[in-house]
Design a protein around this motif. Structure first.
Motif, PDB file in Angstrom:
ATOM      1  N   LEU A 100      37.113  43.833  53.177  1.00 16.53           N
ATOM      2  CA  LEU A 100      37.909  42.854  52.447  1.00 16.53           C
ATOM      3  C   LEU A 100      38.206  41.646  53.340  1.00 16.53           C
ATOM      4  O   LEU A 100      39.297  41.091  53.317  1.00 16.53           O
ATOM      5  N   GLY A 101      37.202  41.249  54.102  1.00 22.28           N
ATOM      6  CA  GLY A 101      37.336  40.059  54.929  1.00 22.28           C
ATOM      7  C   GLY A 101      37.048  38.811  54.127  1.00 22.28           C
ATOM      8  O   GLY A 101      37.294  38.759  52.914  1.00 22.28           O
ATOM      9  N   THR A 102      36.471  37.814  54.779  1.00 21.62           N
ATOM     10  CA  THR A 102      36.209  36.533  54.123  1.00 21.62           C
ATOM     11  C   THR A 102      35.331  36.692  52.891  1.00 21.62           C
ATOM     12  O   THR A 102      35.664  36.227  51.799  1.00 21.62           O
ATOM     13  N   VAL A 103      34.198  37.375  53.042  1.00 16.47           N
ATOM     14  CA  VAL A 103      33.265  37.517  51.927  1.00 16.47           C
ATOM     15  C   VAL A 103      33.760  38.550  50.922  1.00 16.47           C
ATOM     16  O   VAL A 103      33.623  38.366  49.706  1.00 16.47           O
ATOM     17  N   SER A 124      36.882  39.393  50.140  1.00 17.77           N
ATOM     18  CA  SER A 124      37.943  38.831  49.298  1.00 17.77           C
ATOM     19  C   SER A 124      37.379  37.772  48.353  1.00 17.77           C
ATOM     20  O   SER A 124      37.780  37.690  47.185  1.00 17.77           O
ATOM     21  N   GLY A 125      36.407  36.980  48.845  1.00 19.02           N
ATOM     22  CA  GLY A 125      35.772  35.993  47.979  1.00 19.02           C
ATOM     23  C   GLY A 125      35.053  36.650  46.815  1.00 19.02           C
ATOM     24  O   GLY A 125      35.113  36.163  45.678  1.00 19.02           O
ATOM     25  N   THR A 126      34.371  37.758  47.079  1.00 21.29           N
ATOM     26  CA  THR A 126      33.654  38.483  46.028  1.00 21.29           C
ATOM     27  C   THR A 126      34.615  39.016  44.979  1.00 21.29           C
ATOM     28  O   THR A 126      34.380  38.878  43.766  1.00 21.29           O
ATOM     29  N   PHE A 127      35.708  39.611  45.433  1.00 21.39           N
ATOM     30  CA  PHE A 127      36.700  40.138  44.485  1.00 21.39           C
ATOM     31  C   PHE A 127      37.254  39.008  43.618  1.00 21.39           C
ATOM     32  O   PHE A 127      37.382  39.147  42.392  1.00 21.39           O
ATOM     33  N   ASN A 128      37.551  37.875  44.256  1.00 20.04           N
ATOM     34  CA  ASN A 128      38.133  36.758  43.511  1.00 20.04           C
ATOM     35  C   ASN A 128      37.155  36.183  42.485  1.00 20.04           C
ATOM     36  O   ASN A 128      37.543  35.864  41.350  1.00 20.04           O
ATOM     37  N   VAL A 129      35.887  36.038  42.861  1.00 19.22           N
ATOM     38  CA  VAL A 129      34.903  35.501  41.918  1.00 19.22           C
ATOM     39  C   VAL A 129      34.708  36.459  40.746  1.00 19.22           C
ATOM     40  O   VAL A 129      34.635  36.035  39.585  1.00 19.22           O
ATOM     41  N   LEU A 130      34.626  37.753  41.032  1.00 23.19           N
ATOM     42  CA  LEU A 130      34.474  38.733  39.952  1.00 23.19           C
ATOM     43  C   LEU A 130      35.672  38.696  39.010  1.00 23.19           C
ATOM     44  O   LEU A 130      35.513  38.830  37.779  1.00 23.19           O
ATOM     45  N   SER A 131      36.856  38.505  39.567  1.00 22.45           N
ATOM     46  CA  SER A 131      38.064  38.469  38.729  1.00 22.45           C
ATOM     47  C   SER A 131      38.144  37.167  37.935  1.00 22.45           C
ATOM     48  O   SER A 131      38.378  37.176  36.722  1.00 22.45           O
ATOM     49  N   ARG A 132      37.959  36.057  38.607  1.00 25.20           N
ATOM     50  CA  ARG A 132      38.127  34.746  37.971  1.00 25.20           C
ATOM     51  C   ARG A 132      37.083  34.474  36.897  1.00 25.20           C
ATOM     52  O   ARG A 132      37.375  33.882  35.857  1.00 25.20           O
ATOM     53  N   ASN A 133      35.863  34.924  37.142  1.00 26.44           N
ATOM     54  CA  ASN A 133      34.758  34.623  36.228  1.00 26.44           C
ATOM     55  C   ASN A 133      34.325  35.845  35.415  1.00 26.44           C
ATOM     56  O   ASN A 133      33.170  35.949  35.010  1.00 26.44           O
ATOM     57  N   ARG A 156      42.720  47.075  55.964  1.00 25.63           N
ATOM     58  CA  ARG A 156      43.987  46.391  55.677  1.00 25.63           C
ATOM     59  C   ARG A 156      43.796  45.483  54.459  1.00 25.63           C
ATOM     60  O   ARG A 156      42.683  45.128  54.105  1.00 25.63           O
ATOM     61  N   ASP A 157      44.905  45.115  53.847  1.00 28.64           N
ATOM     62  CA  ASP A 157      44.848  44.196  52.711  1.00 28.64           C
ATOM     63  C   ASP A 157      44.573  42.784  53.206  1.00 28.64           C
ATOM     64  O   ASP A 157      44.731  42.466  54.387  1.00 28.64           O
ATOM     65  N   ASN A 158      44.143  41.933  52.284  1.00 28.37           N
ATOM     66  CA  ASN A 158      43.872  40.536  52.605  1.00 28.37           C
ATOM     67  C   ASN A 158      44.678  39.670  51.643  1.00 28.37           C
ATOM     68  O   ASN A 158      44.485  39.746  50.431  1.00 28.37           O
ATOM     69  N   PRO A 159      45.597  38.844  52.176  1.00 28.69           N
ATOM     70  CA  PRO A 159      46.425  38.019  51.280  1.00 28.69           C
ATOM     71  C   PRO A 159      45.622  36.995  50.486  1.00 28.69           C
ATOM     72  O   PRO A 159      46.149  36.387  49.551  1.00 28.69           O
ATOM     73  N   ALA A 160      44.329  36.821  50.834  1.00 27.34           N
ATOM     74  CA  ALA A 160      43.496  35.853  50.104  1.00 27.34           C
ATOM     75  C   ALA A 160      43.120  36.344  48.716  1.00 27.34           C
ATOM     76  O   ALA A 160      42.599  35.577  47.917  1.00 27.34           O
ATOM     77  N   CYS A 161      43.356  37.624  48.423  1.00 23.32           N
ATOM     78  CA  CYS A 161      43.061  38.116  47.069  1.00 23.32           C
ATOM     79  C   CYS A 161      44.137  39.101  46.629  1.00 23.32           C
ATOM     80  O   CYS A 161      44.714  39.819  47.444  1.00 23.32           O
ATOM     81  N   GLU A 162      44.405  39.101  45.348  1.00 23.63           N
ATOM     82  CA  GLU A 162      45.400  39.986  44.750  1.00 23.63           C
ATOM     83  C   GLU A 162      44.659  41.130  44.053  1.00 23.63           C
ATOM     84  O   GLU A 162      43.989  40.929  43.040  1.00 23.63           O
ATOM     85  N   LEU A 163      44.787  42.337  44.615  1.00 23.95           N
ATOM     86  CA  LEU A 163      44.024  43.486  44.113  1.00 23.95           C
ATOM     87  C   LEU A 163      44.628  44.122  42.871  1.00 23.95           C
ATOM     88  O   LEU A 163      43.939  44.896  42.178  1.00 23.95           O
ATOM     89  N   GLY A 164      45.895  43.812  42.572  1.00 26.40           N
ATOM     90  CA  GLY A 164      46.511  44.397  41.388  1.00 26.40           C
ATOM     91  C   GLY A 164      46.540  45.908  41.445  1.00 26.40           C
ATOM     92  O   GLY A 164      46.966  46.502  42.442  1.00 26.40           O
TER      93      GLY A 164
END
Length: 437
Positions: free
Chosen positions: A13-16, A18-27, A48-56
């Motif tokens: 859940l690093g840079t990529v 968290s980005g992947t999770f966010n893109v899957l969620s947003r789109n 660890r968690d990453n504040p860049a994405c909200e896992l819900g």
């Protein structure tokens, strides 16, 4: 049986990640329409968690192997990096019948042959679009869009860190160490930048591209690598005067003697599109026998550009799972049982024009002796720059551009030139490529 929802597990859940999770969620709506089914992240493995994405309410495990062993997960996304734990994780997922998506170029370049064989054994597939050139869809272009072509050669700026350094050196006259320090401060380069500046990262990517282009096994150990640490702003300036720019390229080329696999600094004509790719951007130029030259340009790294490529692979797999069909194209675009056993051309046989820079005494006969040495090796001089000595100085920089010569011949010529009493420095040499098909 078709899937109504394809269930995904993300490891890392690093840079990529968290980005992947966010893109899957947003789109999610667009992705579902294109995949013909919903795509849901049901399990995340991260220390660890990453504040860049909200896992819900997404399930989170600190043990990434819990994702690989989760029977609900159909597609495992490996984004932890490295080649030890990552390899074990991917092998576990494949043996559990899960498809794998990865952005890990080192893993594919060094262990891809074994992993693809394991995937075939268990009836699943590995997708790795994000492993080369970030968000640029070069893997799909080679596997699918150019499938009707015989690929003659490809050349790419496939490391953004190195390209940023060379761009700053050329545009602002800064030295290598100064720009490297800034690249590290900006997060473009690691604390240990060896993989980027010595060409190892580019070599990982090049061997993947070559395997796709030429239907050959992955052969990372066969790639010639040369870094950018010895380049100077002088070289940038002289290249410009000769009508060239210096880029750090990965080059794979089919010749009558086999396949060339090489990563090194290269002079390319300043009017070529790829010569004008600057900063951290990537670009890959591919020459196909039917289509001619095509170029692919864009962001080679970053959270969402790389996530774009990861999600594209997930969508590819989701389409196949939703339709109840096997994935459309083999991992390397070829039947892995029929890969070509090709000869890798030794560097001594690789033929290119050359740029050379040396410091010579400003006295009669020096140029004549250098020209004779080149002539003895069958090398002709195409262009020459000789600067006037500074006041009180007896040494002058001498820049030579030659016609095509095999590296073996150039090795002998350079050794003879450096043995001259009138040459007071190491001869710097850089290969030249026209990249005009």
């Amino acid at each position: 049986m078709s899937a109504q929802t394809v269930k995904v597990g993300i490891c890392g859940l690093g840079t990529v990640g968290s980005g992947t999770f966010n893109v899957l969620s947003r789109n999610s709506a667009e992705i579902a329409a294109r995949a013909r089914c919903a795509v849901e992240v049901v399990h995340v493995g991260a220390r660890r968690d990453n504040p860049a994405c909200e896992l819900g309410n997404t399930r989170v495990s600190r043990d990434i192997f819990a994702v690989a062993n989760d029977p609900e997960v159909q597609v495992l996304v490996e984004l932890i990096g490295g080649t030890t734990v990552a390899r074990e994780l991917v092998e576990t997922a494949l043996r559990n019948g899960k498809h794998v998506v990865t952005a890990n170029k080192a893993l594919i370049a060094e262990f891809g042959n074994e992993l693809f064989a394991l995937a075939e054994e268990y009836g699943v597939t590995i997708r790795y679009e994000a492993a080369v050139a970030g968000g640029i869809p070069i893997i799909k272009a080679l596997r699918e869009g150019l499938a009707g072509n015989r690929i003659e050669w490809l050349a790419g700026i496939i490391n953004g860190t190195g390209n940023f350094i060379l761009s700053e050196m050329r545009d602002k006259g800064r030295d290598f160490a100064d720009v490297l320090a800034e690249a590290q401060a900006l997060g473009y380069a690691e604390a240990d930048p060896t993989f980027d500046v010595e060409g190892i990262d580019a070599a990982h990517k090049l061997v993947i591209l070559a395997s796709l282009a030429f239907g050959m096994p992955l052969q990372f150990s066969s790639v010639f690598t040369e870094g950018i640490t010895k380049l100077t702003t002088q070289d940038m300036e002289y290249a410009e005067q000769l009508g060239y720019r210096i880029k750090h390229l990965g080059i794979a080329k089919q010749t009558g003697g086999g396949v060339e696999l090489r990563v090194h600094p290269t002079l390319i004509p300043e009017k070529r599109l790829i010569a004008n790719v600057n900063g951290v951007k990537n670009a890959v130029l591919v020459e196909g026998d039917a289509v001619g030259p095509t170029m692919y340009y864009g962001a080679g790294a970053g959270a969402e550009p790389t996530a774009s490529a990861v999600v594209a692979d997930i969508v590819d797999l989701a389409r196949a799972l939703s339709g109840g069909q096997d994935c459309r194209v083999p991992s390397l675009g070829f039947d892995s049982h029929n890969l070509r056993d090709v000869r890798i051309v030794p560097m001594s046989e690789v033929v290119t024009p050359w740029y050379l820079r040396m410091v010579a005494e400003d006295k009669p006969g020096v140029l004549s002796r250098i020209a004779t040495i080149f002539s003895d090796q069958g090398i002709s001089i195409e262009a020459l720059i000789q600067k006037a000595p500074a006041e009180g100085e007896t040494l002058v920089p001498l820049i030579v551009l030659t016609n095509k010569a095999a590296q073996g011949s150039m090795d002998q010529a350079v050794a003879a030139i450096q043995a001259l009493d009138s040459i007071s420095s190491e001869v710097v040499r850089i290969r030249v490529e026209s990249l005009d098909g």
